[in-house]
Design a protein around this motif. Structure first.
Motif, short mmCIF file in Angstrom:
data_model
loop_
_atom_site.label_atom_id
_atom_site.label_comp_id
_atom_site.label_asym_id
_atom_site.label_seq_id
_atom_site.Cartn_x
_atom_site.Cartn_y
_atom_site.Cartn_z
N HIS A 125 -9.38 -12.91 -5.20
CA HIS A 125 -8.18 -12.06 -5.19
C HIS A 125 -8.47 -10.63 -4.71
CE1 HIS A 125 -5.49 -14.94 -6.93
NE2 HIS A 125 -6.23 -15.11 -8.01
N MET A 126 -9.61 -10.41 -4.09
CA MET A 126 -10.00 -9.05 -3.73
C MET A 126 -9.07 -8.40 -2.71
SD MET A 126 -14.14 -9.53 -3.65
CE MET A 126 -14.43 -7.86 -3.07
N ALA A 127 -8.31 -9.22 -1.96
CA ALA A 127 -7.43 -8.67 -0.93
C ALA A 127 -6.04 -8.30 -1.47
CB ALA A 127 -7.28 -9.67 0.22
N LYS A 128 -5.80 -8.53 -2.74
CA LYS A 128 -4.46 -8.33 -3.30
C LYS A 128 -3.93 -6.92 -3.04
CE LYS A 128 -1.88 -8.61 -7.63
NZ LYS A 128 -1.95 -8.97 -9.08
N ASP A 129 -4.77 -5.91 -3.24
CA ASP A 129 -4.33 -4.53 -3.04
C ASP A 129 -3.98 -4.26 -1.58
OD1 ASP A 129 -4.58 -3.98 -5.70
OD2 ASP A 129 -6.55 -3.03 -5.53
N LYS A 130 -4.66 -4.93 -0.67
CA LYS A 130 -4.36 -4.74 0.75
C LYS A 130 -2.93 -5.18 1.06
CE LYS A 130 -9.05 -5.48 2.56
NZ LYS A 130 -9.84 -6.29 3.52
N TYR A 131 -2.52 -6.30 0.50
CA TYR A 131 -1.16 -6.80 0.73
C TYR A 131 -0.14 -5.81 0.20
CZ TYR A 131 -2.68 -11.42 2.31
OH TYR A 131 -3.23 -12.44 3.03
N SER A 132 -0.43 -5.23 -0.95
CA SER A 132 0.49 -4.26 -1.54
C SER A 132 0.61 -3.03 -0.64
CB SER A 132 -0.02 -3.85 -2.93
OG SER A 132 0.79 -2.84 -3.48
N ARG A 133 -0.52 -2.53 -0.15
CA ARG A 133 -0.51 -1.34 0.72
C ARG A 133 0.26 -1.59 2.01
NH1 ARG A 133 -6.47 -0.50 1.78
NH2 ARG A 133 -5.69 0.93 3.36
N MET A 134 0.23 -2.84 2.48
CA MET A 134 0.86 -3.14 3.76
C MET A 134 2.26 -3.72 3.60
SD MET A 134 -2.36 -4.45 6.01
CE MET A 134 -1.48 -3.97 7.50
N ASN A 135 2.77 -3.72 2.37
CA ASN A 135 4.11 -4.24 2.07
C ASN A 135 4.27 -5.69 2.52
OD1 ASN A 135 5.19 -1.81 0.92
ND2 ASN A 135 5.30 -0.95 2.99
N LEU A 136 3.24 -6.46 2.26
CA LEU A 136 3.26 -7.88 2.59
C LEU A 136 3.29 -8.71 1.31
CD1 LEU A 136 0.53 -7.98 5.40
CD2 LEU A 136 3.01 -8.16 5.71
N PRO A 137 3.98 -9.86 1.32
CA PRO A 137 3.99 -10.70 0.12
C PRO A 137 2.62 -11.34 -0.10
CG PRO A 137 5.09 -11.81 1.95
CD PRO A 137 4.81 -10.41 2.42
N TYR A 138 2.20 -11.36 -1.34
CA TYR A 138 0.92 -11.99 -1.71
C TYR A 138 1.26 -13.32 -2.37
CZ TYR A 138 -3.79 -12.45 -3.63
OH TYR A 138 -5.06 -12.89 -3.94
N GLU A 139 1.10 -14.41 -1.61
CA GLU A 139 1.64 -15.70 -2.01
C GLU A 139 0.75 -16.50 -2.96
OE1 GLU A 139 3.08 -18.01 1.27
OE2 GLU A 139 3.59 -16.23 2.45
N LEU A 140 -0.51 -16.09 -3.11
CA LEU A 140 -1.44 -16.94 -3.86
C LEU A 140 -1.90 -16.30 -5.17
CD1 LEU A 140 -3.65 -18.24 -0.91
CD2 LEU A 140 -1.53 -19.20 -1.84
N GLU A 141 -1.03 -15.48 -5.74
CA GLU A 141 -1.41 -14.74 -6.95
C GLU A 141 -1.74 -15.66 -8.12
OE1 GLU A 141 -0.21 -10.78 -9.37
OE2 GLU A 141 0.97 -11.39 -7.65
N ASP A 142 -1.15 -16.83 -8.17
CA ASP A 142 -1.34 -17.72 -9.31
C ASP A 142 -2.62 -18.55 -9.21
OD1 ASP A 142 1.02 -16.83 -10.44
OD2 ASP A 142 2.23 -18.41 -9.51
#
Length: 265
Positions: free
Chosen positions: A221-238
């Motif tokens: 899940h290390m890329a999660k913050d990148k998705y947030s910064r780029m306003n992209l949906p993070y589909e694999l959070e679960d």
């Protein structure tokens, strides 16, 4: 003068090929893998993003541009100071991304500079490019880090946005050229890690003379913050991370191959 769009250059890398390496990240990718850990690499254009930083207890919003244009000579200037480290460790330069083969002229020019100076070169690729591009770079490439994600064309298109037919043809081309290759398999729970897919990849890889190693790359899940910064949906959070036992079970599927298998590269 041909320029490439670069979004990062990392020195002292130890997971992108043999030895201690410099990894050059090129921006732009033809795939849209739902598990992509470098979402900032996808678009072939500079992108402005907002990030928040704290200083003395206060929050500040800063604007940051991801991606800048560089000539091959400018990239090589950053690389050449590390030649003694490459020579000592058996390392070199790895071109990653994104997909470096999306910028073939720039990549070719930079590969030539590296090879002319005795630097080992590796290309980290999803394999989605024309046969002509692969043929151009073969003479200047020492090693491929070649992703194999899904054998099913339908599942591959569903989860990455592209069919895998071109990718598999290019893997055959790499085999014909006998360029040393490390196969990288991203392990994504419920997507790429089912028995059918892994067994199919194993059957595909087994007869290939060019393959020197298989790297199993567990999802994180290390890329999660990148998705947030780029306003992209993070589909694999679960998704939950693999346990050591689960990874050992997956690795054991490849025990009958005469090829080294690593977890994490």
């Amino acid at each position: 003068m041909e320029k490439g769009l670069i979004f990062d250059i990392r020195h002292f890398s130890v997971h992108d090929g043999p030895g201690i390496r410099t990894t050059v990240f090129l921006k732009g990718c033809p795939l849209r893998c739902v598990w992509c850990h470098n979402p900032e690499s996808q678009k072939h254009e500079p992108e402005k993003v907002q990030r928040t930083t704290k200083l003395d207890g206060k929050e500040y919003n800063l604007s940051e541009t991801i991606g800048s244009y560089m000539t091959s000579e400018e990239v090589f200037d950053q690389v050449k100071t590390h030649i003694p480290i490459f020579d000592e460790s058996g390392g070199g330069v790895t071109f990653s991304g994104g997909e470096p083969l999306m910028q073939p002229k720039f990549l070719l020019n930079t590969l030539k500079l590296c090879r002319a100076n005795g630097i080992h070169t590796a290309i980290d690729t999803c394999g989605f490019a024309s046969n002509e591009v692969f043929s151009l770079i073969f003479p200047y490439t020492n090693l491929f880090l070649f992703d194999l994600k899904l054998v099913s064309p339908q599942k591959h298109e569903y989860y990455t946005g592209q069919s895998n037919q071109v990718i598999l043809k290019n893997l055959s081309l790499v085999e014909q050229n006998n360029t040393p290759t490390i196969i990288r398999i991203p392990l994504i729970p419920g997507i790429t890690d089912d028995l059918f897919n892994l067994e199919a990849i194993k059957s595909m890889v087994k007869p290939l003379r060019c393959v020197k190693r298989i790297d199993l790359l567990p999802y994180h899940h290390m890329a999660k913050d990148k998705y947030s910064r780029m306003n992209l949906p993070y589909e694999l959070e679960d998704l939950k991370p693999y346990t050591a036992y689960q990874l050992g079970e997956i690795k054991s599927l490849f025990n009958d191959l005469d090829i080294p298998v690593t977890i994490g590269g």
